[in-house]
Design a protein around this motif. Structure first.
Motif, PDB file in Angstrom:
ATOM      1  N   GLN A  14      47.580  38.486  25.468  1.00 48.87           N
ATOM      2  CA  GLN A  14      47.865  39.897  25.264  1.00 48.87           C
ATOM      3  C   GLN A  14      48.191  40.078  23.678  1.00 48.87           C
ATOM      4  O   GLN A  14      47.642  41.199  23.116  1.00 48.87           O
ATOM      5  N   PRO A 124      43.495  43.392  27.851  1.00 47.04           N
ATOM      6  CA  PRO A 124      42.906  42.427  28.811  1.00 47.04           C
ATOM      7  C   PRO A 124      44.109  41.436  29.112  1.00 47.04           C
ATOM      8  O   PRO A 124      44.903  41.295  28.557  1.00 47.04           O
ATOM      9  N   SER A 129      41.570  40.367  34.974  1.00 49.30           N
ATOM     10  CA  SER A 129      41.015  41.373  34.425  1.00 49.30           C
ATOM     11  C   SER A 129      39.591  41.594  35.019  1.00 49.30           C
ATOM     12  O   SER A 129      38.857  42.692  34.929  1.00 49.30           O
ATOM     13  N   TYR A 177      40.474  47.854  27.136  1.00 49.98           N
ATOM     14  CA  TYR A 177      39.879  46.867  26.336  1.00 49.98           C
ATOM     15  C   TYR A 177      39.419  45.500  27.170  1.00 49.98           C
ATOM     16  O   TYR A 177      40.166  45.168  28.099  1.00 49.98           O
ATOM     17  N   VAL A 178      38.204  44.966  27.053  1.00 50.17           N
ATOM     18  CA  VAL A 178      37.604  43.870  27.628  1.00 50.17           C
ATOM     19  C   VAL A 178      37.271  42.756  26.939  1.00 50.17           C
ATOM     20  O   VAL A 178      37.116  43.141  25.432  1.00 50.17           O
ATOM     21  N   HIS A 184      33.389  42.635  34.417  1.00 47.39           N
ATOM     22  CA  HIS A 184      34.467  43.540  34.713  1.00 47.39           C
ATOM     23  C   HIS A 184      34.237  44.642  35.564  1.00 47.39           C
ATOM     24  O   HIS A 184      32.861  44.775  35.862  1.00 47.39           O
ATOM     25  N   THR A 193      34.822  46.617  24.383  1.00 46.78           N
ATOM     26  CA  THR A 193      34.671  45.118  24.266  1.00 46.78           C
ATOM     27  C   THR A 193      35.464  44.668  22.785  1.00 46.78           C
ATOM     28  O   THR A 193      34.916  45.284  21.896  1.00 46.78           O
TER      29      THR A 193
END
Length: 340
Positions: A14, A124, A129, A177-178, A184, A193
């Motif tokens: 994170q 994420p 996630s 946010y990925v 996901h 992304t």
């Protein structure tokens, strides 16, 4: 218009994500980092932020005396408001918003900072996630019970919502946010992304010893495997590395992997002063092995085809459900991690 971006982080992943968001998606905003796991203090670089501080988690670290948890919540609001300062717009980043330690900020912080608008954005959180976790009726009821705090402290007005417990379906959330390459189930209109969390990895040097990294985690300690399964997995990893003609094996344990469950004689134990994810970016390995650590996914993303990355013992892991096993297996395979 003044904008403040606040990041609530609890893991190295994170923290790295927050750094990328600050650099690429929050230009011109005042950057405020809040960490609520004491161990993160070792990796936080204050010079990279306009303001930063450790925030005690109210449930686990209440203030002394009566109603210590309640008073800690109010103190935390004051702490973050002071760091954020007066502003027109707030962007709150967190991996989850269905927790009183974070949720109360949705209403309390704009009032304390004089902000006219607020947007919540989701960080994420690794393999967690990839799936949605719908709120159960009991958790929905708990949300409404938490609103009772406003009777004693008007600023502590819990924001209720339905759907996914992290808040991805909530109206206050405008961005999720990925990580690149990870599947996901979030709404496509909200998903953003991130760029890679680490720089390009060091290239292999011709003639250098072949190196491997074993990533540990508390398997029996977390109930993911029994002792026999863990021992079998560690032996299989050792045999696999031997078949790859590895000259040197480094072992990186999890912070809660006190027993070093996957360690074998001859492995060199790593003691890092930075997140594993960022450390990998300036090291090269010919092979990376583990069980189901999300660090395997990042190793594959960083190294690509130059490095074999394999996960062992999946037939012996205790997954919460068949659906969880199916989903996580699909993620590892989609990222190019071999399941052996």
């Amino acid at each position: 218009m003044s904008i403040v971006a606040v990041y609530f982080v609890a893991s190295p992943l994170q923290y790295l994500a927050a750094q990328q968001i600050a650099a690429h998606f929050e230009p011109g905003a005042r950057q405020v980092l809040i960490w609520y796991k004491r161990s993160l203090a070792a990796i936080v670089r204050p010079a990279r932020w306009d303001a930063c501080a450790y925030m005690p988690w109210p449930r686990w670290d209440p203030l002394p005396g009566w109603f210590g948890r309640h008073r800690r919540l109010r103190q935390n609001v004051r702490l973050v408001a002071e760091l954020a300062g007066r502003c027109d717009e707030l962007h709150l980043h967190s991996a989850v918003f269905d927790t009183e330690a974070i949720n109360y900020f949705l209403r309390a912080l704009p009032r304390a900072c004089g902000a006219r608008t607020l947007s919540a954005r989701i960080l994420p959180d690794g393999v967690i996630s990839i799936r949605r976790y719908p709120l159960t009726p009991a958790k929905r009821l708990a949300q409404h019970l938490r609103k009772l705090r406003r009777l004693a402290a008007p600023e502590l007005d819990y924001t209720t919502f339905a759907g996914d417990r992290i808040g991805s379906d909530a109206s206050f959330c405008d961005r999720i946010y990925v990580l690149p390459g990870l599947p996901h189930e979030y709404p496509a209109a909200k998903a953003v992304t991130l760029p890679p969390l680490a720089a390009v990895a060091a290239s292999p040097v011709r003639g250098a010893p072949r190196r491997a990294l074993v990533i540990g985690q508390p398997l029996t300690g977390f109930g993911l495997m029994d002792s026999a399964g863990m021992l079998s997995a560690s032996e299989e990893i050792e045999q696999w590395l031997r078949s790859r003609n590895i000259d040197q094996v480094l072992y990186k344990g999890h912070p809660k992997d006190a027993q070093r469950e996957l360690w074998r004689p001859g492995y060199e134990v790593l003691d890092l002063d930075e997140p594993l994810e960022s450390w990998l970016a300036h090291e090269h390995f010919d092979a990376v092995a583990g069980v189901r650590s999300s660090a395997l996914l990042f190793a594959k993303q960083i190294y690509g085809a130059d490095t074999e990355v394999a996960a062992f013992g999946w037939d012996r892991i205790r997954f919460k459900s068949d659906a969880e096993k199916r989903d996580i297996s699909a993620v590892f395979q989609a990222c190019g991690v071999a399941l052996l």
